[in-house]
Scaffold this motif. Structure first.
Motif, PDB file in Angstrom:
ATOM      1  N   TYR A  41      -4.026  13.994  -1.529  1.00 58.97           N
ATOM      2  CA  TYR A  41      -3.564  12.760  -0.876  1.00 58.97           C
ATOM      3  C   TYR A  41      -4.733  11.834  -0.579  1.00 58.97           C
ATOM      4  CZ  TYR A  41      -2.449   9.735   3.018  1.00 58.97           C
ATOM      5  OH  TYR A  41      -2.353   8.644   3.847  1.00 58.97           O
ATOM      6  N   ARG A  42      -5.821  12.408  -0.043  1.00 56.57           N
ATOM      7  CA  ARG A  42      -6.974  11.578   0.311  1.00 56.57           C
ATOM      8  C   ARG A  42      -7.541  10.892  -0.925  1.00 56.57           C
ATOM      9  NH1 ARG A  42     -11.889  13.246  -0.080  1.00 56.57           N
ATOM     10  NH2 ARG A  42     -11.321  15.429   0.049  1.00 56.57           N
ATOM     11  N   ARG A  43      -7.604  11.638  -2.012  1.00 60.89           N
ATOM     12  CA  ARG A  43      -8.137  11.037  -3.242  1.00 60.89           C
ATOM     13  C   ARG A  43      -7.195   9.984  -3.794  1.00 60.89           C
ATOM     14  NH1 ARG A  43     -10.225  16.731  -5.908  1.00 60.89           N
ATOM     15  NH2 ARG A  43     -12.119  16.922  -4.649  1.00 60.89           N
ATOM     16  N   THR A  44      -5.901  10.218  -3.634  1.00 61.65           N
ATOM     17  CA  THR A  44      -4.917   9.244  -4.105  1.00 61.65           C
ATOM     18  C   THR A  44      -5.051   7.931  -3.345  1.00 61.65           C
ATOM     19  OG1 THR A  44      -3.355  10.971  -4.715  1.00 61.65           O
ATOM     20  CG2 THR A  44      -2.467   8.766  -4.378  1.00 61.65           C
ATOM     21  N   VAL A  45      -5.183   8.040  -2.026  1.00 67.78           N
ATOM     22  CA  VAL A  45      -5.269   6.835  -1.203  1.00 67.78           C
ATOM     23  C   VAL A  45      -6.548   6.073  -1.488  1.00 67.78           C
ATOM     24  CG1 VAL A  45      -5.448   5.999   1.172  1.00 67.78           C
ATOM     25  CG2 VAL A  45      -3.833   7.788   0.619  1.00 67.78           C
TER      26      VAL A  45
ATOM     27  N   PRO B 294       0.810  -1.227   0.000  1.00 69.50           N
ATOM     28  CA  PRO B 294       0.000   0.000   0.000  1.00 69.50           C
ATOM     29  C   PRO B 294       0.840   1.272   0.000  1.00 69.50           C
ATOM     30  CG  PRO B 294      -0.907  -1.597   1.551  1.00 69.50           C
ATOM     31  CD  PRO B 294       0.398  -2.154   1.058  1.00 69.50           C
ATOM     32  N   MET B 295       2.003   1.236   0.661  1.00 67.58           N
ATOM     33  CA  MET B 295       2.888   2.405   0.654  1.00 67.58           C
ATOM     34  C   MET B 295       3.393   2.692  -0.758  1.00 67.58           C
ATOM     35  SD  MET B 295       5.141   1.820   4.128  1.00 67.58           S
ATOM     36  CE  MET B 295       6.251   3.197   3.790  1.00 67.58           C
ATOM     37  N   VAL B 296       3.754   1.634  -1.483  1.00 68.05           N
ATOM     38  CA  VAL B 296       4.228   1.801  -2.865  1.00 68.05           C
ATOM     39  C   VAL B 296       3.106   2.369  -3.735  1.00 68.05           C
ATOM     40  CG1 VAL B 296       5.020   0.577  -4.926  1.00 68.05           C
ATOM     41  CG2 VAL B 296       5.981  -0.001  -2.680  1.00 68.05           C
ATOM     42  N   THR B 297       1.898   1.870  -3.532  1.00 67.74           N
ATOM     43  CA  THR B 297       0.758   2.362  -4.317  1.00 67.74           C
ATOM     44  C   THR B 297       0.517   3.841  -4.053  1.00 67.74           C
ATOM     45  OG1 THR B 297      -0.247   0.162  -4.222  1.00 67.74           O
ATOM     46  CG2 THR B 297      -1.681   1.993  -4.828  1.00 67.74           C
ATOM     47  N   GLN B 298       0.647   4.224  -2.792  1.00 66.23           N
ATOM     48  CA  GLN B 298       0.404   5.614  -2.420  1.00 66.23           C
ATOM     49  C   GLN B 298       1.547   6.534  -2.846  1.00 66.23           C
ATOM     50  OE1 GLN B 298       0.895   8.147   1.589  1.00 66.23           O
ATOM     51  NE2 GLN B 298      -0.157   6.210   1.856  1.00 66.23           N
TER      52      GLN B 298
ATOM     53  N   ARG C  53       4.349   3.688  12.091  1.00 67.20           N
ATOM     54  CA  ARG C  53       2.904   3.740  11.825  1.00 67.20           C
ATOM     55  C   ARG C  53       2.551   4.960  10.973  1.00 67.20           C
ATOM     56  NH1 ARG C  53       3.980  -0.154  14.467  1.00 67.20           N
ATOM     57  NH2 ARG C  53       4.493  -0.718  12.328  1.00 67.20           N
ATOM     58  N   MET C  54       3.233   6.069  11.246  1.00 70.48           N
ATOM     59  CA  MET C  54       2.994   7.269  10.439  1.00 70.48           C
ATOM     60  C   MET C  54       3.343   7.029   8.981  1.00 70.48           C
ATOM     61  SD  MET C  54       4.579  10.099  13.070  1.00 70.48           S
ATOM     62  CE  MET C  54       4.994  11.195  11.719  1.00 70.48           C
ATOM     63  N   LEU C  55       4.491   6.393   8.731  1.00 68.89           N
ATOM     64  CA  LEU C  55       4.939   6.155   7.361  1.00 68.89           C
ATOM     65  C   LEU C  55       4.044   5.145   6.650  1.00 68.89           C
ATOM     66  CD1 LEU C  55       8.815   6.068   7.887  1.00 68.89           C
ATOM     67  CD2 LEU C  55       7.410   7.948   7.013  1.00 68.89           C
ATOM     68  N   GLU C  56       3.508   4.185   7.393  1.00 71.89           N
ATOM     69  CA  GLU C  56       2.604   3.211   6.777  1.00 71.89           C
ATOM     70  C   GLU C  56       1.367   3.906   6.212  1.00 71.89           C
ATOM     71  OE1 GLU C  56       3.740  -0.522   9.761  1.00 71.89           O
ATOM     72  OE2 GLU C  56       1.791   0.475   9.900  1.00 71.89           O
ATOM     73  N   LYS C  57       0.877   4.910   6.929  1.00 69.04           N
ATOM     74  CA  LYS C  57      -0.340   5.603   6.497  1.00 69.04           C
ATOM     75  C   LYS C  57      -0.049   6.764   5.559  1.00 69.04           C
ATOM     76  CE  LYS C  57      -2.873   2.973   9.070  1.00 69.04           C
ATOM     77  NZ  LYS C  57      -3.728   1.935   8.425  1.00 69.04           N
TER      78      LYS C  57
END
Length: 504
Positions: A498-502, A233-237, A269-273
């Motif tokens: 960012y919200r739309r990207t995620v 998910p981090m790579v996708t974001q 945890r911050m970096l994961e999100k």
């Protein structure tokens, strides 16, 4: 040279026109079976002096210059190259950078390449940006590569844009270079349907070596506590972190944030999100913003909490935003700079909230007859008030006045009342208190879990009250049991993007 010697020389020079099979059978002519051999004096190869008066065996053959075929081939290529360059110039393509590039043999082949690229959506200017794409064969390069890109999820309508952004892909081998990268991304748990999206954001991934930066970046993040299952998910974001060097970009940022008091576990945890935090420049953005927070009165020991609550604050144009908000709070609520600093420590998201949005809850409270100083106290104690929807505040307020019949001063003492859901917490709990005949403060029956509330109801006495509700750090602004202002109003452009990207 007399006429007899000249005649003999001409006859000997005919030898190179002897058919290949004949020369194979002739020992003395076998050495000449390669017409490109560099022979300065063919007569010496035959063991005959150019001045010899002896007769030759094969007077009927006449031989042209040995280098005739080579020269003719080079000349033909040169002529074709000039024609192709002239053709490209007529289209507006500058061929100067193609001097060392192998071009097709005819203008027709080059014309086919140009037309193919134009059908993809590339313009002459795009080709001039990277003219080396004209060296790619349609059959061997362009068609296989584009077919593979479409297969892995890049829409056909986007292929031209993809090539424009990363034209080097046309030189790649599908089997040797492209397919292994896709396999690597799938191994990181990037969903199959997200592969095309990731590559459109960061097409340069297709040019990376697997054993290099990508593997190192992933290994380091896992080592500081990032869950391996969250890497996908981090790579996708934010796929760009796969191209960042650990030693010069990722590790210095992590070390600095840890030095501010952020535990690695919280940072992970911050970096994961919000993987995009890795893209914040340490020297140009992060450190200046931390210094800015301190200069506005934030306590150094509170910096880690501020970052954990609102990590995006590290990437904002912070000085301008804080200056504007500080002036607003002083003008509208008479909150001094020290008070403003305490507000930001409790709710750093205020730095990004629109002032028009901030004013709505403030105006609602003032409209209920509360003095300005009381509203200021309420905001100081619970800054989340300024992010609430006025419609929900109205419902909670009227229930407080009409059903509960309590004095407004209790709201001043416990402004967190507005942050709880009227339907799921305030009403049910208040009705239970009435049934039990218990009279208590707002804090006592609202600021606890359901289980703790039931235990209090069964107790023989009312225990001392605790402080107001605590808010989880590191997440998007969420108030317990209530809705915040709309995303469009309270978020910056970067947050909305960012919200739309995620959500993709």
């Amino acid at each position: 040279m007399n006429s007899s010697a000249l005649l003999k020389r001409q006859k000997l020079l005919k030898i190179l026109q002897v058919p290949y099979i004949f020369r194979q059978r002739c020992p003395k002519l076998k050495a000449l079976q390669n017409p490109c051999a560099q022979i300065q004096n063919p007569l010496r190869v035959l063991g005959v002096s150019q001045y010899s008066t002896q007769s030759t065996k094969f007077p009927e053959y006449q031989m042209p210059s040995v280098t005739w075929g080579v020269v003719q081939g080079k000349k033909e290529k040169l002529v074709n190259r000039v024609k192709i360059c002239d053709y490209l110039k007529t289209l507006g393509i500058i061929p100067h950078e193609l001097e060392n590039l192998e071009l097709p043999s005819t203008v027709e082949v080059m014309s086919g390449r140009v037309e193919f690229l134009q059908k993809l959506g590339l313009t002459i200017d795009d080709i001039n940006e990277y003219p080396f794409m004209l060296g790619c064969s349609l059959r061997k390069n362009m068609i296989p590569v584009l077919g593979y890109l479409e297969k892995i999820g890049i829409p056909k309508s986007k292929l031209g844009e993809f090539v424009k952004n990363y034209p080097q892909v046309l030189h790649a081998s599908v089997v040797v270079e492209l397919a292994p990268v896709i396999k690597f991304l799938r191994g990181l748990d990037v969903e199959k349907q997200d592969i095309g999206y990731v590559l459109q954001k960061y097409p340069e991934l297709l040019g990376f070596k697997l054993e290099g930066t990508m593997s190192t970046s992933v290994a380091y993040l896992v080592s500081i506590g990032v869950s391996p299952r969250d890497i996908g998910p981090m790579v996708t974001q934010y796929p760009y972190f796969l191209g960042m060097r650990v030693g010069t970009m990722i590790k210095p940022l992590v070390d600095y944030l840890v030095s501010l008091g952020l535990p690695k576990k919280i940072l992970a945890r911050m970096l994961e999100k919000r993987a995009y935090l890795l893209g914040y420049d340490l020297e140009e953005t992060v450190k200046p913003n931390v210094d800015c927070l301190i200069s506005f009165g934030m306590r150094r020991e509170a910096i880690a909490s501020v970052i954990a609550q609102y990590p995006q604050i590290l990437g904002l144009p912070l000085k301008a935003k804080l200056s504007s908000q500080q002036y607003f709070f002083n003008l509208k609520l008479k909150i001094d700079p020290d008070g403003f600093a305490r507000v930001i420590e409790k709710m750093p998201q205020i730095a990004s909230l629109n002032q028009h949005v901030l004013m709505k809850p403030i105006e609602f409270l003032l409209g209920r007859g509360l003095p300005l100083e009381d509203v200021a106290k309420m905001v100081m104690k619970c800054p989340q008030l300024v992010a609430l929807r006025v419609e929900l505040m109205k419902r909670s307020y009227y229930y407080f006045k009409s059903e509960m019949g309590r004095p407004v001063k209790e709201l001043v003492e416990f402004p967190e009342y507005f942050t709880y859901s009227l339907e799921s917490r305030i009403k049910p709990r208040y009705l239970k208190l009435q049934n039990k005949g218990i009279r208590c403060s707002l804090n006592w029956f609202l600021n606890c879990s359901d289980q703790r509330f039931e235990e209090r109801l069964e107790g023989d006495y009312i225990e001392s009250e605790s402080l107001g509700p605590s808010f989880c750090m590191g997440g998007k602004l969420e108030l317990p049991g209530n809705d915040i202002v709309s995303d469009e109003e309270d978020e910056s452009d970067d947050e909305i993007l960012y919200r739309r990207t995620v959500s993709l």
